[in-house]
Motif scaffolding. Structure first.
Motif, PDB file in Angstrom:
ATOM      1  N   HIS A  17       0.835  -1.211   0.000  1.00 61.25           N
ATOM      2  CA  HIS A  17       0.000   0.000   0.000  1.00 61.25           C
ATOM      3  C   HIS A  17       0.862   1.251   0.000  1.00 61.25           C
ATOM      4  O   HIS A  17       0.650   2.175  -0.781  1.00 61.25           O
ATOM      5  CB  HIS A  17      -0.908  -0.002   1.227  1.00 61.25           C
ATOM      6  N   GLY A  21       2.381   2.298  -3.105  1.00 60.33           N
ATOM      7  CA  GLY A  21       1.493   2.779  -4.150  1.00 60.33           C
ATOM      8  C   GLY A  21       0.697   1.706  -4.876  1.00 60.33           C
ATOM      9  O   GLY A  21       0.205   1.931  -5.971  1.00 60.33           O
ATOM     10  N   SER A  22       0.552   0.544  -4.259  1.00 62.39           N
ATOM     11  CA  SER A  22      -0.184  -0.535  -4.904  1.00 62.39           C
ATOM     12  C   SER A  22      -1.663  -0.188  -5.028  1.00 62.39           C
ATOM     13  O   SER A  22      -2.236   0.480  -4.172  1.00 62.39           O
ATOM     14  CB  SER A  22       0.000  -1.806  -4.086  1.00 62.39           C
ATOM     15  N   VAL A  23      -2.283  -0.662  -6.112  1.00 59.93           N
ATOM     16  CA  VAL A  23      -3.725  -0.457  -6.244  1.00 59.93           C
ATOM     17  C   VAL A  23      -4.495  -1.728  -5.913  1.00 59.93           C
ATOM     18  O   VAL A  23      -5.710  -1.735  -5.886  1.00 59.93           O
ATOM     19  CB  VAL A  23      -4.103   0.017  -7.662  1.00 59.93           C
TER      20      VAL A  23
END
Lengths: 524, 499
Positions: free
Chosen positions: A416, A419-421
């Motif tokens: 997270h 920058g994970s979606v």
């Protein structure tokens, strides 16, 4: 089979991984006549790359990957001369001192094992990816910075470290002979450690321990799978193996049989033949550990790319120790995948080693690994099926729920912050452990009530029969286990060599001159 | 140079950004008691000059802006738009706002102030000034009538528009009046940014023109000050107070945002006086906006401190919605718990507050060169901070301070939204302030998931005298929040949110 045709050896080692290669090398150096039997083949720059290549062991025993679906665990195991060292992520970390307090037999402490860790470190030329001369040709890959940044933002800056790697960080454009006479060239940061290195940058066992063993007269027979073990009527053990190339069966007798066929291989051999060999323990198959392996794949990154196809498989690690759960988070490298007809394959090795490799398909994928101290209470058993018997592992997922939750939560938090979606978390869906670090099953102990082998690796009730691989490790290591398997094998091989050559003073050549190597694992 | 220097005040244009000027007038005229021998206005500055000539004091002018509802001034041009005359008209100002201000042109014409209203005469293609004695409603509207947006005003057969593309601060008028000191309050944006679209391009052109003219005027003053005899015959001192004001020049329909510009002017002018060593007596207007509506929000975050799991379950209490939204002191009280093994479990907030969506301020020290002194309010409206200072008591009785910052600054909607949901934290030993030195126990990051955001929206509560007031309070908070994010991330659409 007529007695005359039966080969006789002073020592037979089954398997050539971190247990077998180390033992074979030291016993050969001690002057023993050693035969190594290895089911897999030699890999010499010909690891599979295209979809049409032989990837799996099932493909006629030619592929390096043996994916074993055994009950509650999917264990990924290597087959080849050099064993797991062919496909592992080159990480060598030591077991923290407190682990020896539980279940390890008397005499096993971090202090006692340290000299043997140093010995392995010197044999494998360990180097951290952040060291200056490791960065001479390539900088640390992007994911190393990303993991460090994420951990720092989570307040865990003091827990980040770069683990020592058994890698050649020399010039990637020059192929040269190493001190054991094997040809190697420098790491190209191509992310293919986990599918086998075709440029010889991994200091795998076929580049050091095994050439040294052969130099001292050991015979290594590849593609020879052990199919039967028995007591020889004249004393010692009788090993029946099948030569996969010719399809013939052979027998070799030996007074000293070393089992190092990998955690599952060794345990399976003992489960099938243990009683016939005289093993007295009822603990065969117990204390199996998946070493807390957990993997998630994070998708996307808004500003930053993990670029898992760049750099050695693992470069950076974060220690997570909250007093209840203990595990490591590591950045996973996977080879950049290119779509090739007729299927998906790994990028070719022919690219210019001076160019930083990168795949078009996987830049935004982040592979995050965790491994840690699970309960090590799995049970390996043989189950009778209608078409024979099958190995199965009863893995107590439930009693490890808390542990896996802690790992999953940390991995997802790291993803997270980076920058994970979204994350792919297959283990959560399947409730099955995938382990590349299987341990235990024939563990060392002080008595046959607690384990299968004694503190020196000798099977209770079967003199001359030794277990020298991951099966003998009595607990989860938490850290990547190769270093510990090798160091334990060094110590037990020294003990065995002293017995076989009759010299109580024998040590591995140069042992006393080995410089100490500093382990970077922070104290939790 | 005469014994007492003659002082000119130039009220530069800037559309509705001149609300800032009203705040400055409160401080300079009413709080510091400064006087000027001549006052000139261009474009929007004419709002304030008309009020001055009408006999209003600085504080009165600021208070009128504090009560202003910008949507009252909106009137669309209708057929005028189709004929290409203009997009909107000044009719609503003529009919509603000016009468609301009580503007009396007889009083203005009789004003003792030496005032000049600078306009552009389209029919002679030249700059003209009207003195206070010449003023009437048409001339005031002419001064304000920005071409394209407002129709030109026909007076005595001549067409007049505002002067902004010629000059937005009439330095020449001040020089003609014999000024030794020229004070300028400048709100035309000088942000080094380029935004696409016809609307943004129009105002970029306006800014290029207005800033360029001011720069060359100031350069003229510097050149004069080197050899005064070859130019104006006297040394001229210029002082420019600039500010980036977070309102659009025209497209603004929300009073709260306008009122924050007034308060920004008050703050900037006081800081300016401090830097100049000019004494002033602050006039407290903090209760001016009170609405008796209190707001309450839940604020739930989870994440990690020192790598360990952590959770914050907080309630934000806005004591008065009106004061919160208008004064620029966007401070809320915070209650609740922060839970982590680093804090030995659930630590209770015993005293806590948070500043919500504050602009980042870095006021510049006035710089002087060649007799021209320039100061900037130093507000960056495109970066918003939310800072939490919580004094916690852990279950084991330890006193620790929790500092949290949400830093919203990336100009894309997704990243800005993510930043508004992400708080970087520090935990310090003892109860200390945010800038005090203390032993750092942990750092970390907490963030809101989508569920937490939903809970915050659904869990918002207002407590006020009527349902209507409560709803209005919540709506205004929503506008503040959305508008702030807009200023950071949606500048391409319109540089500042219209609400």
């Amino acid at each position: 089979m007529p007695r005359a045709e039966i080969e006789s050896r002073q020592v037979v080692v089954v398997g050539s991984g971190f247990g077998g290669a180390v033992t074979a090398c030291r016993l050969a150096q001690a002057g023993c006549d050693v035969l190594v039997l290895e089911r897999g083949r030699w890999f010499d720059g010909d690891f599979p790359r295209d979809a049409g290549d032989d990837w799996l062991w099932e493909q006629g025993g030619r592929g390096p990957f043996d994916v074993r679906r055994v009950g509650g665990v999917t264990a990924v195991v290597a087959a080849g001369v050099g064993g797991g060292s062919l496909l592992y992520s080159n990480v060598h970390l030591r077991l923290p001192a407190e682990v020896f307090g539980s279940r390890w037999p008397a005499g096993w402490t971090r202090e006692a094992l340290n000299p043997y860790y140093d010995l392995v470190a010197s044999m494998l030329d360990l180097k951290r990816a952040d060291e200056q001369d490791a960065q001479r040709y390539w900088p640390l890959p992007p994911r190393a910075g990303l993991l460090r940044e994420a951990a720092t933002r989570l307040g865990a800056a003091q827990d980040v470290f770069h683990p020592p790697l058994a890698l050649d960080f020399g010039d990637p454009r020059v192929c040269r002979e190493n001190r054991f006479g094997a040809r190697q060239s420098g790491c190209r940061h191509c992310g293919k450690c986990s599918v086998g290195c075709n440029v010889g940058a991994k200091n795998s066992l076929d580049k050091n321990y095994l050439p040294l063993a052969m130099h001292h007269g050991a015979a290594v027979r590849a593609r020879c799978e052990v199919v039967g073990l028995a007591r020889d009527p004249d004393g010692g053990y009788r090993v029946t193996y099948r030569c996969l190339l010719e399809g013939t069966e052979h027998v070799v007798v030996t007074p000293t049989l070393v089992l190092a066929a990998g955690t599952l291989g060794t345990t399976e051999l003992l489960l099938s033949h243990g009683a016939a060999l005289g093993a007295t323990s009822s603990r065969i198959g117990d204390h199996y550990s998946a070493n807390g392996d957990y993997l998630i794949t994070s998708l996307g990154g808004i500003e930053k790319e993990w670029r898992p196809g760049v750099g050695p498989a693992i470069t950076t690690s974060v220690l997570a120790d909250d007093g209840e759960t203990w595990f490591l988070v590591q950045d996973g490298g996977i080879p950049a995948l290119d779509v090739l007809l007729p299927g998906i394959g790994v990028r070719s090795d022919d690219e210019d080693p001076a160019l930083p490799p990168d795949g078009p398909t996987s830049g935004h994928l982040g592979v995050l690994l965790a491994m840690g101290r699970d309960s090590a209470t799995g049970k390996v058993r043989r189950r009778r099926r209608f078409c024979g018997t099958r190995l199965t592992v009863r893995w107590p997922w439930r009693s490890n729920t808390r542990f896996y939750d802690a790992e999953r939560s940390y991995l997802r938090d790291v993803a997270h912050v980076a920058g994970s979606v979204g994350e792919v978390d297959t283990a959560r869906l399947t409730q099955k452990a995938v382990s590349v670090h299987s341990l235990g099953g024939a563990v060392m102990a002080d008595s046959p009530d607690e384990g299968v082998v004694d503190a020196h690796g000798e099977v209770f009730g079967a003199p001359g029969l030794y277990v020298m691989d991951g099966a003998a490790i009595p607990t989860a290591t938490g850290v990547n286990p190769s270093h510990t398997i090798a160091a334990v094998a060094e110590r037990n091989a020294e003990h065995l060599a002293r017995r076989l050559c009759g010299s109580a003073e024998w040590t591995a050549p140069g042992f006393s001159a080995v410089p100490p190597y500093a382990d970077p694992l922070p104290v939790g | 140079m005469s014994a007492v220097p003659k002082r000119s005040l130039l009220l530069a244009g800037g559309g509705l950004k001149v609300a800032f000027q009203a705040g400055v007038l409160q401080v300079w005229l009413s709080e510091a008691g400064l006087t000027f021998d001549h006052v000139d206005a261009c474009s929007g500055g004419a709002f304030n000059l008309a009020l001055l000539c009408d006999g209003r004091t600085g504080i009165e002018i600021a208070d009128l802006w504090r009560q202003m509802r910008p949507r009252d001034g909106v009137s669309f041009s209708g057929s005028g738009f189709l004929h290409g005359r203009s997009i909107v008209t000044m009719d609503a100002y003529r009919d509603t706002i000016f009468p609301g201000w009580g503007l009396d042109f007889d009083r203005i014409r009789a004003s003792p102030i030496t005032a000049t209203f600078t306009v552009h005469n389209r029919s002679t293609a030249s700059r003209e000034t009207f003195s206070a004695a010449e003023m009437d409603l048409d001339k005031l509207v002419a001064t304000l009538s920005q071409a394209v947006w407002f129709p030109p005003v026909e007076i005595d057969g001549h067409y007049y528009t505002d002067a902004v593309f010629d000059t937005d601060a009439n330095v020449d008028a001040a020089l003609e009046q014999g000024a030794d000191e020229i004070w300028v309050v400048w709100t035309v944006s000088r942000r080094p940014e380029w935004m696409p679209g016809a609307l943004a391009q129009f105002f970029h052109a306006l800014e290029v023109s207005a800033n360029g003219t001011l720069e060359s005027d100031l350069e003229r003053i510097r050149m004069n000050n080197e050899v005064p005899d070859r130019h104006f015959g006297r040394h001229v001192h210029a002082k420019v107070l600039r500010a980036e004001v977070a309102t659009h020049y025209l497209a603004l329909f929300n009073g709260d945002r306008l009122h924050r510009a007034v308060e920004q002017g008050v703050r900037a002018a006081r800081a300016w006086c401090d830097a100049q060593g000019i004494p002033y007596t602050p006039i407290d207007r903090s209760h001016f906006y009170d609405t008796d509506v209190a707001l309450r929000f839940s604020d739930r975050l989870r994440g990690r401190l020192r790598g360990r799991r952590a959770e914050a379950d907080l309630q934000l209490l806005v004591p008065d919605a009106g004061a919160f939204m208008n004064t620029g002191h966007q401070r809320v009280e915070v209650r609740g718990t922060v839970t982590s093994s680093v804090l030995d479990g659930a630590a209770t907030v015993e005293e806590g507050h948070a500043d919500i969506l504050l602009d980042v301020r870095s006021p510049s020290v006035p710089v002087e060169s060649g007799g021209v002194q320039e100061a900037d309010d130093g507000v960056d409206p495109t970066r918003k901070l939310m800072t939490y200072v919580l004094h916690l008591r852990t279950p084991t009785g330890r006193a620790v301070t929790f500092l949290g910052v949400k830093d919203v600054s990336t100009p894309t909607v997704r990243a800005a939204a993510r930043e508004a949901m992400t708080m970087s934290c520090r935990v310090l030993e003892g109860w200390v302030g945010p800038d005090d030195e203390a032993v750092e126990l942990a750092t970390g990051l907490l963030w809101m998931g989508f569920r937490d955001v939903a809970a915050q929206l659904v869990g918002a509560r207002a407590d006020g005298p009527s349902l209507r007031a409560e709803a209005a309070g919540l709506a205004r908070y929503g506008a503040l929040f959305a508008g702030s994010l807009w200023d950071v991330a949606a500048r391409k659409v319109l540089t500042y949110a219209p609400f």
